[in-house]
Scaffold this motif. Structure first.
Motif, PDB file in Angstrom:
ATOM      1  N   ARG A  52       5.468   9.403  -5.892  1.00  0.00           N
ATOM      2  CA  ARG A  52       5.391   9.659  -7.341  1.00  0.00           C
ATOM      3  C   ARG A  52       4.987   8.356  -8.009  1.00  0.00           C
ATOM      4  N   HIS A  53       3.848   8.344  -8.697  1.00  0.00           N
ATOM      5  CA  HIS A  53       3.306   7.122  -9.289  1.00  0.00           C
ATOM      6  C   HIS A  53       2.840   7.374 -10.720  1.00  0.00           C
ATOM      7  N   ASP A  54       2.690   6.279 -11.474  1.00  0.00           N
ATOM      8  CA  ASP A  54       2.029   6.357 -12.770  1.00  0.00           C
ATOM      9  C   ASP A  54       1.481   4.981 -13.111  1.00  0.00           C
ATOM     10  N   VAL A  55       0.371   4.978 -13.849  1.00  0.00           N
ATOM     11  CA  VAL A  55      -0.235   3.737 -14.341  1.00  0.00           C
ATOM     12  C   VAL A  55      -0.717   4.016 -15.755  1.00  0.00           C
ATOM     13  N   ALA A  56      -0.516   3.034 -16.658  1.00  0.00           N
ATOM     14  CA  ALA A  56      -0.806   3.277 -18.071  1.00  0.00           C
ATOM     15  C   ALA A  56      -1.258   2.011 -18.775  1.00  0.00           C
ATOM     16  N   PHE A  57      -2.037   2.215 -19.853  1.00  0.00           N
ATOM     17  CA  PHE A  57      -2.195   1.125 -20.819  1.00  0.00           C
ATOM     18  C   PHE A  57      -1.192   1.377 -21.924  1.00  0.00           C
ATOM     19  N   LEU A  58      -0.576   0.307 -22.402  1.00  0.00           N
ATOM     20  CA  LEU A  58       0.480   0.380 -23.410  1.00  0.00           C
ATOM     21  C   LEU A  58       0.039  -0.441 -24.611  1.00  0.00           C
TER      22      LEU A  58
ATOM     23  N   SER B  37       0.836  -1.204   0.000  1.00  0.00           N
ATOM     24  CA  SER B  37       0.000   0.000   0.000  1.00  0.00           C
ATOM     25  C   SER B  37       0.869   1.250   0.000  1.00  0.00           C
ATOM     26  N   PHE B  38       0.491   2.211  -0.834  1.00  0.00           N
ATOM     27  CA  PHE B  38       1.130   3.517  -0.904  1.00  0.00           C
ATOM     28  C   PHE B  38       0.044   4.577  -0.774  1.00  0.00           C
ATOM     29  N   TYR B  39       0.424   5.757  -0.294  1.00  0.00           N
ATOM     30  CA  TYR B  39      -0.497   6.878  -0.427  1.00  0.00           C
ATOM     31  C   TYR B  39      -0.767   7.056  -1.922  1.00  0.00           C
ATOM     32  N   ALA B  40      -2.036   7.156  -2.301  1.00  0.00           N
ATOM     33  CA  ALA B  40      -2.417   7.066  -3.710  1.00  0.00           C
ATOM     34  C   ALA B  40      -2.201   8.349  -4.491  1.00  0.00           C
ATOM     35  N   ALA B  41      -2.220   9.510  -3.813  1.00  0.00           N
ATOM     36  CA  ALA B  41      -2.203  10.792  -4.510  1.00  0.00           C
ATOM     37  C   ALA B  41      -3.300  10.789  -5.580  1.00  0.00           C
ATOM     38  N   SER B  42      -3.033  11.349  -6.737  1.00  0.00           N
ATOM     39  CA  SER B  42      -4.095  11.522  -7.740  1.00  0.00           C
ATOM     40  C   SER B  42      -4.456  10.254  -8.491  1.00  0.00           C
TER      41      SER B  42
ATOM     42  N   THR C 249      -7.819   8.570   4.723  1.00  0.00           N
ATOM     43  CA  THR C 249      -6.737   8.597   3.734  1.00  0.00           C
ATOM     44  C   THR C 249      -7.191   7.964   2.423  1.00  0.00           C
ATOM     45  N   ASN C 250      -6.348   8.047   1.434  1.00  0.00           N
ATOM     46  CA  ASN C 250      -6.576   7.408   0.138  1.00  0.00           C
ATOM     47  C   ASN C 250      -5.331   6.601  -0.188  1.00  0.00           C
ATOM     48  N   GLU C 251      -5.477   5.298  -0.324  1.00  0.00           N
ATOM     49  CA  GLU C 251      -4.343   4.400  -0.557  1.00  0.00           C
ATOM     50  C   GLU C 251      -4.665   3.433  -1.690  1.00  0.00           C
ATOM     51  N   THR C 252      -3.623   2.927  -2.314  1.00  0.00           N
ATOM     52  CA  THR C 252      -3.796   1.886  -3.320  1.00  0.00           C
ATOM     53  C   THR C 252      -2.474   1.160  -3.516  1.00  0.00           C
ATOM     54  N   SER C 253      -2.455   0.224  -4.459  1.00  0.00           N
ATOM     55  CA  SER C 253      -1.253  -0.557  -4.749  1.00  0.00           C
ATOM     56  C   SER C 253      -1.069  -0.643  -6.258  1.00  0.00           C
ATOM     57  N   ALA C 254       0.111  -1.091  -6.661  1.00  0.00           N
ATOM     58  CA  ALA C 254       0.389  -1.230  -8.093  1.00  0.00           C
ATOM     59  C   ALA C 254      -0.546  -2.238  -8.748  1.00  0.00           C
ATOM     60  N   ARG C 255      -0.790  -3.367  -8.091  1.00  0.00           N
ATOM     61  CA  ARG C 255      -1.704  -4.361  -8.673  1.00  0.00           C
ATOM     62  C   ARG C 255      -3.103  -3.776  -8.838  1.00  0.00           C
ATOM     63  N   ASP C 256      -3.588  -3.085  -7.800  1.00  0.00           N
ATOM     64  CA  ASP C 256      -4.938  -2.527  -7.869  1.00  0.00           C
ATOM     65  C   ASP C 256      -5.051  -1.465  -8.964  1.00  0.00           C
TER      66      ASP C 256
ATOM     67  N   VAL D  29      -0.783   5.021 -25.888  1.00  0.00           N
ATOM     68  CA  VAL D  29      -0.635   5.032 -24.435  1.00  0.00           C
ATOM     69  C   VAL D  29      -1.632   6.004 -23.830  1.00  0.00           C
ATOM     70  N   GLY D  30      -2.182   5.607 -22.704  1.00  0.00           N
ATOM     71  CA  GLY D  30      -3.009   6.483 -21.880  1.00  0.00           C
ATOM     72  C   GLY D  30      -2.623   6.250 -20.440  1.00  0.00           C
ATOM     73  N   SER D  31      -2.634   7.293 -19.617  1.00  0.00           N
ATOM     74  CA  SER D  31      -2.077   7.128 -18.278  1.00  0.00           C
ATOM     75  C   SER D  31      -2.729   8.060 -17.273  1.00  0.00           C
ATOM     76  N   LYS D  32      -2.461   7.752 -16.001  1.00  0.00           N
ATOM     77  CA  LYS D  32      -2.833   8.649 -14.885  1.00  0.00           C
ATOM     78  C   LYS D  32      -1.721   8.611 -13.852  1.00  0.00           C
ATOM     79  N   SER D  33      -1.118   9.771 -13.640  1.00  0.00           N
ATOM     80  CA  SER D  33      -0.051   9.883 -12.651  1.00  0.00           C
ATOM     81  C   SER D  33      -0.604  10.435 -11.346  1.00  0.00           C
ATOM     82  N   GLY D  34       0.231  10.367 -10.311  1.00  0.00           N
ATOM     83  CA  GLY D  34      -0.132  10.925  -9.019  1.00  0.00           C
ATOM     84  C   GLY D  34       1.122  11.289  -8.254  1.00  0.00           C
ATOM     85  N   TRP D  35       1.080  12.396  -7.530  1.00  0.00           N
ATOM     86  CA  TRP D  35       2.270  12.821  -6.802  1.00  0.00           C
ATOM     87  C   TRP D  35       1.891  13.780  -5.687  1.00  0.00           C
TER      88      TRP D  35
END
Length: 272
Positions: free
Chosen positions: A226-232, A34-39, A155-162, A215-221
């Motif tokens: 500092r995170h990012d998730v994308a479809f490739l 779990s990480f703080y999710a930011a955006s 808080t707002n949290e998530t993970s890379a898998r989620d 590519v489409g993505s959503k970052s958060g910081w």
């Protein structure tokens, strides 16, 4: 008194999860941490809004008055200010379609748009989508900038898998798989999600990809995260990949370099 958005990280951490078109894990390192999710929580808000649109309970074409004032967890109004504000957002009271709020929430990470959508949906609607997808590491407990919720420890949290799973549900034509899995989003909802994600202005994974990759993505910081998730790749093909990378305890430049290295290591055929 200003409250910190998230506790400062105690150490450097990196987590990633790479899925194929079917949702099979191709590579992962601490994917459920779990990480703080930011955006990145804006993906879960988007999913809940599109589910409501598909169900006919949210009219995406309805104009609503733009605002930066919202009802907080303690029942009082709070106003977004400072870095929370997007200078391109419509002025207070000006009409804006719900559809445009969804796009602005993603492509420029507008906090006004996010809280406005959450005020239309309610946090329980987002929680239902998280539960429906069995996202074990994800919590969306508060609106952005709500001082009462922050003071109460929400808080707002998530993970890379989620995050990777959520991205797949938002844009993948096949949707989640397995017994009891929810149906895919309607084509129009998937198209809106793809449009907003492709229009992303704050890209971290994208610059590591070669020219021409879809590519489409959503970052958060926030400070320390500092995170990012994308479809490739084209989401309707069997070759599409879904990659999420989350970092903590790094400066922005180091985090971006780390994410870029992982892109080149995990999907070398797509990388610069």
């Amino acid at each position: 008194m200003d409250l910190p958005t998230a506790p400062a990280p105690r150490e450097e951490r990196v987590s990633h999860c790479l899925l194929d078109a079917t949702g099979t894990v191709l590579s992962a390192a601490r994917p459920d941490a779990s990480f703080y999710a930011a955006s990145t929580i804006k993906l879960h808000v988007l999913l809940a809004a599109l589910r409501a649109a598909d169900a006919g309970t949210l009219d995406l074409d309805r104009p609503v008055p733009a605002t930066s004032r919202f009802l907080g967890a303690d029942g009082s109004m709070f106003a977004l200010g400072g870095e929370h504000l997007d200078p391109t957002h419509p002025a207070e009271g000006m009409p804006i379609a719900v559809r445009e709020l969804l796009v602005r929430m993603i492509d420029r990470s507008s906090n006004e748009a996010t809280d406005h959508v959450l005020s239309l949906l309610g946090l329980p609607a987002v929680a239902r989508e998280i539960e429906r997808l069995a996202l074990a590491s994800t919590r969306v407990e508060r609106m952005i900038g709500d001082p009462a919720a922050l003071a109460a420890g929400a808080t707002n949290e998530t993970s890379a898998r989620d995050l990777a799973l959520t991205m797949r549900v938002l844009v993948g034509a096949s949707g989640p798989s397995g017994p009891g899995a929810p149906a895919p989003l309607a084509p129009a909802s998937r198209a809106l999600a793809r449009h907003a994600l492709r229009a992303q202005r704050i890209r971290i994974i994208g610059p590591a990809l070669r020219e021409g990759v879809d590519v489409g993505s959503k970052s958060g910081w926030v400070d320390g995260y500092r995170h990012d998730v994308a479809f490739l790749g084209e989401p309707d093909t069997a070759d599409v990949r879904f990659l999420a990378v989350m970092t903590a305890g790094m400066r922005q430049e180091a985090a971006d370099a780390c994410i870029g290295r992982l892109v080149r290591e995990l999907v070398p055929e797509l990388a610069r």
